[in-house]
Design an enzyme around this catalytic site. Structure first.
Site, PDB file in Angstrom:
ATOM      1  N   ALA A  70      13.897  31.687  16.560  1.00 26.56           N
ATOM      2  CA  ALA A  70      14.031  30.502  17.408  1.00 26.56           C
ATOM      3  C   ALA A  70      14.376  30.895  18.848  1.00 26.56           C
ATOM      4  O   ALA A  70      13.914  30.264  19.806  1.00 26.56           O
ATOM      5  CB  ALA A  70      15.100  29.567  16.840  1.00 26.56           C
ATOM      6  N   ASP A  94       1.202  27.024  18.244  1.00 29.38           N
ATOM      7  CA  ASP A  94       1.133  28.209  17.389  1.00 29.38           C
ATOM      8  C   ASP A  94       2.040  28.057  16.181  1.00 29.38           C
ATOM      9  O   ASP A  94       1.889  28.774  15.193  1.00 29.38           O
ATOM     10  CB  ASP A  94       1.546  29.464  18.167  1.00 29.38           C
ATOM     11  CG  ASP A  94       0.451  29.939  19.111  1.00 29.38           C
ATOM     12  OD1 ASP A  94      -0.643  29.341  19.095  1.00 29.38           O
ATOM     13  OD2 ASP A  94       0.686  30.904  19.869  1.00 29.38           O
ATOM     14  N   ARG A 137      -7.591  29.099  16.889  1.00 29.29           N
ATOM     15  CA  ARG A 137      -7.371  27.655  16.880  1.00 29.29           C
ATOM     16  C   ARG A 137      -5.898  27.325  16.707  1.00 29.29           C
ATOM     17  O   ARG A 137      -5.183  28.003  15.968  1.00 29.29           O
ATOM     18  CB  ARG A 137      -8.173  27.002  15.757  1.00 29.29           C
ATOM     19  CG  ARG A 137      -9.684  27.058  15.946  1.00 29.29           C
ATOM     20  CD  ARG A 137     -10.384  26.210  14.906  1.00 29.29           C
ATOM     21  NE  ARG A 137     -10.000  24.795  15.009  1.00 29.29           N
ATOM     22  CZ  ARG A 137     -10.406  23.868  14.147  1.00 29.29           C
ATOM     23  NH1 ARG A 137     -11.187  24.190  13.125  1.00 29.29           N
ATOM     24  NH2 ARG A 137     -10.016  22.609  14.297  1.00 29.29           N
ATOM     25  N   ASP A 193      17.650  44.411  10.495  1.00 26.18           N
ATOM     26  CA  ASP A 193      17.661  42.975  10.220  1.00 26.18           C
ATOM     27  C   ASP A 193      16.980  42.636   8.896  1.00 26.18           C
ATOM     28  O   ASP A 193      17.434  41.754   8.166  1.00 26.18           O
ATOM     29  CB  ASP A 193      16.982  42.227  11.371  1.00 26.18           C
ATOM     30  CG  ASP A 193      17.825  42.228  12.640  1.00 26.18           C
ATOM     31  OD1 ASP A 193      19.052  42.354  12.525  1.00 26.18           O
ATOM     32  OD2 ASP A 193      17.255  42.106  13.733  1.00 26.18           O
ATOM     33  N   GLU A 203      15.657  30.930   9.425  1.00 28.86           N
ATOM     34  CA  GLU A 203      14.684  29.920   9.802  1.00 28.86           C
ATOM     35  C   GLU A 203      13.559  29.775   8.785  1.00 28.86           C
ATOM     36  O   GLU A 203      13.284  30.682   7.989  1.00 28.86           O
ATOM     37  CB  GLU A 203      14.063  30.237  11.164  1.00 28.86           C
ATOM     38  CG  GLU A 203      13.039  31.346  11.175  1.00 28.86           C
ATOM     39  CD  GLU A 203      13.583  32.739  11.208  1.00 28.86           C
ATOM     40  OE1 GLU A 203      13.122  33.565  10.399  1.00 28.86           O
ATOM     41  OE2 GLU A 203      14.472  33.023  12.036  1.00 28.86           O
TER      42      GLU A 203
END
Length: 310
Positions: free
Chosen positions: A204, A190, A171, A86, A161
């Site tokens: 996605a 995230d 965090r 890929d 994407e």
């Protein structure tokens, strides 16, 4: 919309050249590249490769080499053949977009949704290229603009994407989502994936987004591990403008385009995503439907299917 056009021989054409791009770090790619080069040369086609890759390939003297991957590297080539996984296919997509030359991918990795052939199909690939027995399909891309304090600080593009992600593992990234100039929702997460239909089977998909057939014109916005009650994947018009605003009080984030190119997103940055002005052209050998491709690539269980009644 996906468009297709049959390739026909050009009248009076005397010389044809194919550009070959391979992941030379893999022995399988080196052997595959050698077989493709030999097959094309044997049938009178010229072959061009990057000098850095030619050093790793047992290529004959008849193969043309160029020193670097410049924008004009594919000038005069009718096709770009890419051998690899890929990552290599996405590198080839950047070549194809910049030049307008169709890309024919041969998968040497695992899934390879952008690939049209597998390692065992090399003879067929050579034959189809020689006889021009392939079609060309256009895939939608996205253009990305990053703003900071009202100033454009970065421009990019992607075939699959654009992913806005957190950097600090401890965090969450606080964001507000916007579509067509109107706020939709905000939450800690995230990250957010803004994808094309082609990218719906990539990052996605892993984030829980829907699979979108390539001929459907749409943009996707998919949250990654959002801490919110309303954090569903969204599918919008291809004319929509998607925006992700990184909140001022949150740690900085990072933007990844096709998992290859990255730029830091300071707190307060704004990322805008819209339909790309330039598509990527893919060469297709098979008439199989996307449904069959989906089943084959993901090894989906379809045993027991009896088909529609006649």
């Amino acid at each position: 919309m996906t468009t297709k056009s049959e390739q026909t021989p050009e009248a009076g054409a005397e010389h044809r050249t194919v550009f070959l791009l391979a992941h030379t770090g893999r022995p399988a790619a080196i052997r595959s590249a050698e077989l493709v080069v030999q097959g094309l040369l044997r049938n009178g086609l010229g072959v061009r490769v990057l000098a850095a890759e030619a050093a790793d390939l047992p290529v004959p003297a008849a193969v043309e080499t160029i020193p670097e991957a410049s924008p004009g590297a594919l000038n005069g080539c009718e096709l770009l053949i890419v051998l690899g996984g890929d990552g290599t296919l996405l590198r080839g997509a950047a070549f194809a977009r910049a030049s307008g030359v169709p890309m024919l991918g041969v998968n040497l990795g695992r899934v390879g949704f952008l690939a049209e052939a597998e390692r065992d199909d090399l003879d067929k690939v050579v034959d189809r290229v020689v006889t021009r027995a392939y079609e060309v399909e256009e895939r939608m891309t996205i253009d990305i603009i990053v703003h900071r304090n009202g100033t454009v600080v970065h421009r990019d593009w992607a075939l699959n994407e654009a992913a806005v992600q957190k950097v600090s593992p401890e965090r969450m990234l606080e964001v507000v989502l916007e579509i067509d100039g109107r706020p939709v929702t905000g939450f800690g997460c995230d990250g957010i994936v803004c994808a094309t239909p082609t990218g719906s089977t990539a990052y996605a998909f892993s984030a829980g987004g829907p699979v979108v057939w390539p001929e459907v014109e749409a943009l996707l916005m998919v949250p990654i591990s959002a801490h919110a009650l309303f954090a569903k994947p969204l599918v919008t018009s291809p004319k929509s403008v998607l925006a992700v605003e990184v909140q001022p009080h949150t740690p900085h984030g990072v933007l990844w385009c096709d998992g290859r190119r990255t730029v830091e997103l300071p707190a307060g940055a704004r990322v805008e995503v819209r339909r790309g002005a330039v598509p990527v052209r893919l060469a297709r050998l098979h008439q199989a439907s996307f449904t069959d491709r989906l089943v084959a690539k993901f090894a989906l269980p379809v045993a027991g299917w009896r088909g529609a009644p006649h």
